[in-house]
Write a protein that holds these residues in place. Structure first.
Motif, mmCIF file in Angstrom:
data_model
loop_
_atom_site.group_PDB
_atom_site.id
_atom_site.type_symbol
_atom_site.label_atom_id
_atom_site.label_comp_id
_atom_site.label_asym_id
_atom_site.label_seq_id
_atom_site.Cartn_x
_atom_site.Cartn_y
_atom_site.Cartn_z
ATOM 1 N N LYS A 179 0.845 -1.208 0.000
ATOM 2 C CA LYS A 179 0.000 0.000 0.000
ATOM 3 C C LYS A 179 0.874 1.249 0.000
ATOM 4 C CE LYS A 179 -4.135 -2.027 1.112
ATOM 5 N NZ LYS A 179 -5.209 -2.144 0.135
ATOM 6 N N LYS A 221 -4.159 0.835 7.339
ATOM 7 C CA LYS A 221 -3.995 -0.224 6.339
ATOM 8 C C LYS A 221 -2.660 -0.928 6.506
ATOM 9 C CE LYS A 221 -6.813 2.007 2.821
ATOM 10 N NZ LYS A 221 -6.970 2.381 1.405
ATOM 11 N N VAL A 258 -7.452 -3.808 6.214
ATOM 12 C CA VAL A 258 -7.890 -2.417 6.370
ATOM 13 C C VAL A 258 -8.825 -2.304 7.574
ATOM 14 C CG1 VAL A 258 -9.153 -0.513 5.292
ATOM 15 C CG2 VAL A 258 -7.658 -1.959 3.907
ATOM 16 N N ILE A 282 -11.160 0.396 9.882
ATOM 17 C CA ILE A 282 -11.742 1.732 9.951
ATOM 18 C C ILE A 282 -12.323 1.882 11.354
ATOM 19 C CG2 ILE A 282 -13.483 3.292 8.972
ATOM 20 C CD1 ILE A 282 -12.921 2.016 6.275
ATOM 21 N N GLU A 293 -4.568 6.739 6.677
ATOM 22 C CA GLU A 293 -5.145 7.551 5.614
ATOM 23 C C GLU A 293 -6.265 8.436 6.100
ATOM 24 O OE1 GLU A 293 -4.942 4.987 1.556
ATOM 25 O OE2 GLU A 293 -6.909 5.672 2.178
ATOM 26 N N GLU A 294 -6.414 9.535 5.436
ATOM 27 C CA GLU A 294 -7.590 10.395 5.599
ATOM 28 C C GLU A 294 -8.824 9.586 5.185
ATOM 29 O OE1 GLU A 294 -9.183 14.105 2.797
ATOM 30 O OE2 GLU A 294 -7.487 12.882 2.208
ATOM 31 N N PHE A 295 -9.904 9.684 5.932
ATOM 32 C CA PHE A 295 -11.145 8.977 5.583
ATOM 33 C C PHE A 295 -11.861 9.723 4.451
ATOM 34 C CE2 PHE A 295 -15.720 8.227 5.944
ATOM 35 C CZ PHE A 295 -15.755 6.831 5.956
ATOM 36 N N LEU A 296 -12.238 8.981 3.422
ATOM 37 C CA LEU A 296 -12.966 9.595 2.300
ATOM 38 C C LEU A 296 -14.431 9.215 2.410
ATOM 39 C CD1 LEU A 296 -10.501 8.744 -0.620
ATOM 40 C CD2 LEU A 296 -10.694 10.913 0.625
ATOM 41 N N GLU A 335 -18.494 4.193 -3.524
ATOM 42 C CA GLU A 335 -17.405 3.452 -4.183
ATOM 43 C C GLU A 335 -17.815 2.902 -5.541
ATOM 44 O OE1 GLU A 335 -15.222 0.497 -1.814
ATOM 45 O OE2 GLU A 335 -15.941 1.554 -0.050
ATOM 46 N N LYS A 352 -19.139 -5.509 -0.183
ATOM 47 C CA LYS A 352 -18.092 -6.256 0.532
ATOM 48 C C LYS A 352 -18.534 -6.833 1.869
ATOM 49 C CE LYS A 352 -13.708 -4.517 -1.200
ATOM 50 N NZ LYS A 352 -13.902 -3.213 -1.886
ATOM 51 N N ILE A 363 -13.321 5.988 -4.786
ATOM 52 C CA ILE A 363 -14.445 6.569 -4.048
ATOM 53 C C ILE A 363 -14.756 7.899 -4.715
ATOM 54 C CG2 ILE A 363 -15.297 7.504 -1.848
ATOM 55 C CD1 ILE A 363 -13.817 5.510 -0.339
ATOM 56 N N ILE A 418 -8.714 4.535 -4.023
ATOM 57 C CA ILE A 418 -8.460 3.928 -2.704
ATOM 58 C C ILE A 418 -7.510 2.757 -2.810
ATOM 59 C CG2 ILE A 418 -10.296 4.674 -1.169
ATOM 60 C CD1 ILE A 418 -11.897 2.282 -2.006
ATOM 61 N N GLU A 419 -7.481 2.109 -3.944
ATOM 62 C CA GLU A 419 -6.504 1.026 -4.085
ATOM 63 C C GLU A 419 -6.339 0.626 -5.538
ATOM 64 O OE1 GLU A 419 -7.650 -2.794 -2.567
ATOM 65 O OE2 GLU A 419 -9.655 -2.646 -3.396
HETATM 66 P P1 AMP Z 1 -8.987 -1.644 0.402
HETATM 67 O O1 AMP Z 1 -8.521 -3.009 0.849
HETATM 68 O O2 AMP Z 1 -7.916 -0.635 0.261
HETATM 69 O O3 AMP Z 1 -9.913 -1.740 -0.770
HETATM 70 O O4 AMP Z 1 -9.945 -1.129 1.545
HETATM 71 C C1 AMP Z 1 -11.069 -1.861 1.937
HETATM 72 C C2 AMP Z 1 -12.263 -0.962 2.074
HETATM 73 O O5 AMP Z 1 -12.002 0.014 3.067
HETATM 74 C C3 AMP Z 1 -12.580 -0.179 0.821
HETATM 75 O O6 AMP Z 1 -13.350 -0.904 -0.067
HETATM 76 C C4 AMP Z 1 -13.316 1.000 1.399
HETATM 77 O O7 AMP Z 1 -14.665 0.654 1.665
HETATM 78 C C5 AMP Z 1 -12.636 1.224 2.706
HETATM 79 N N1 AMP Z 1 -11.633 2.296 2.595
HETATM 80 C C6 AMP Z 1 -10.330 2.144 2.253
HETATM 81 N N2 AMP Z 1 -9.686 3.324 2.282
HETATM 82 C C7 AMP Z 1 -10.597 4.246 2.661
HETATM 83 C C8 AMP Z 1 -10.548 5.661 2.884
HETATM 84 N N3 AMP Z 1 -9.416 6.364 2.753
HETATM 85 N N4 AMP Z 1 -11.686 6.285 3.236
HETATM 86 C C9 AMP Z 1 -12.823 5.578 3.399
HETATM 87 N N5 AMP Z 1 -12.935 4.261 3.230
HETATM 88 C C10 AMP Z 1 -11.836 3.590 2.858
#
Ligand code: AMP
Ligand code: GLY
Length: 423
Positions: free
Chosen positions: A107, A149, A159, A161, A191-194, A198, A220, A279, A288-289
């Protein structure tokens, strides 16, 4: 040509169905495969992360193309392994080399790439156990919720939250000092929350040219209303209804093109699929990824809408002529509903008999965590089957999939009945 697909999920069954339809495909093999691939290809029981074993199989079976479904062989360098060995370096490998696969495997690497190329993403900082205290300070400077993360691959569980600062600090410590995700959390990205909705974009590239594939939205969480534990994915819809022309062109301009240009500038060779998780924050899409493969169950919703000969697409990688191929998309919507074992994503039973698959007529049933014994099919994993249907819009498509799902049964079977609730 003879083709080998690596993987065992619904995604690999969807790949196998497309490849089996190609006039360019002779013998098709899937390793290790499942009860679905067994009926259209030959399953081979090998460890796909043991590259010497893969090489032996490829030479024995005269394979000319290897399609890599999941991320771990890519992150472990299967493409480099083939490229560096003169006995197998003429084989086309679908999936990027190790350096490029770091976009999913780390990441921190992905965030540095995004920042370097000015691609919109959440603000972040990365910490190790050496600077845990700075990590605490950084968390204190943010507003909740807090996004932590694990840097490395953690089977989709890395991940977190968190709502409270105290939990965020203690989880940061757990990840860095307590090795919560082992080596994968020896570095943690905060990370900053967005706040937004999605969607996922899929790109295929031969290293020179790229084509954008249909968008999809996946669900998910295990519970309705996107609640409860994270899963591998409970369903998907394609296309994403709010991804209109103007949003899509913004995504191409601010994210896809800069990603492709960034790979070139950094001298990172990339052949294969790029799955970009986004997002949309007030109509501003942010990354986000990156994943370096197709998604599961997104593949089961996206692939049925692509009408091309897939082998022809993949063959174009050899001479980098993907630009000469016109990707033909079925304009109808598709929707995939995943049927899971009772208890998943926690503990669940295996070996339960599945009935009713043959009664499904208006949908495609992709097999995932299932095995065939004699004539019967039994559950063998958490996500057991994925049911995909077409419709004039996503609601139609979902209704068709729900109708088909109701014909299938196994003890404890569960699926979400609210997919698309947020659209
Ligand atoms: P990822 O494995 O990076 O896809 O993260 C898993 C899930 O976490 C994502 O599908 C998003 O729902 C949530 N997520 C990841 N990063 C953020 C972010 N910066 N802000 C809000 N939600 C996030
Ligand atoms: N469905 C999410 C993934 O394949 O990563």
């Amino acid at each position: 040509m003879n083709i080998l697909i690596l993987g065992s999920g619904g995604r690999e069954h969807a790949f196998a169905l497309k490849i089996a339809q190609s006039k360019l495909s002779d013998k098709l093999y899937v390793a290790p495969g499942n009860s679905g691939t067994q009926n259209i290809a030959k399953n081979i029981s090998i460890n796909i992360n043991d590259f010497n074993e893969v090489k032996k199989t490829v030479l024995e079976l005269n394979i000319e193309m290897v399609i890599v479904g999941p991320e771990d062989p890519l992150v472990n360098g299967i493409h480099d392994f083939f490229a560096d060995d003169s006995e197998i370096n003429s084989i086309i490998v679908i999936g990027p080399k190790q350096m490029a696969a770091k976009l999913e495997g780390s990441k921190d690497f992905a965030k540095e790439f995004l920042m370097r190329h000015n691609i919109p993403t959440a603000a972040y900082a990365t910490f190790t156990k050496q600077n845990l205290n700075e990590g605490y300070e950084f968390l204190s400077s943010l507003r909740p919720p807090y996004v932590l993360k694990a840097d490395g691959l953690a089977a989709g569980k890395g991940v977190l939250i968190l709502e409270s600062l105290q939990d965020a600090k203690s989880q940061l410590r757990e990840m860095l000092i307590g090795e919560k995700f082992g080596e994968a959390s020896s570095k943690v990205v905060i990370e900053e929350f967005l706040d937004g909705i999605e969607l996922s974009c899929f790109v295929i590239t031969d290293g020179e040219n790229y084509k954008i594939l249909p968008t999809a939205k996946d669900y998910k969480r295990i519970g309705e209303g996107e609640t409860g534990l994270n899963t591998g994915g409970m369903g998907a819809i394609s296309p994403v209804p709010f991804a209109n022309k103007s949003l899509l062109s913004k995504i191409e301009k601010t994210i896809i093109r800069p990603t492709m240009d960034g790979l070139k500038k950094d001298n990172i060779e990339y052949q294969g699929f790029i799955f970009i998780g986004l997002i949309n924050v007030n109509n501003e899409p942010k990354v986000i990824e990156y994943n370096v493969r197709m998604g599961d169950p997104e593949t089961e919703a996206v692939f049925p809408r692509i009408q091309n000969d897939f082998v022809e697409i993949f063959q174009s990688f050899k001479n980098k002529t993907l630009d000469e191929i016109n990707i033909k998309i079925d304009e109808r919507a598709s929707a995939t509903v995943v049927l899971v074992s009772g208890g998943y994503p926690n503990k669940y039973k295996k070996g339960l008999k599945i009935t009713g698959i043959d009664e499904v007529i208006n949908s495609t049933v992709y097999h995932a965590g299932s095995i065939q014994k004699g004539k019967d099919i039994y559950t063998n994993g958490g996500r057991v089957l994925a049911v995909t249907s077409f419709g004039n819009n996503f609601k139609d498509a979902l209704n068709n999939s729900y109708q088909s799902a109701s014909k299938i049964n196994f003890e404890g079977m569960y699926y979400r009945k609210d997919l698309g609730f947020d659209l």
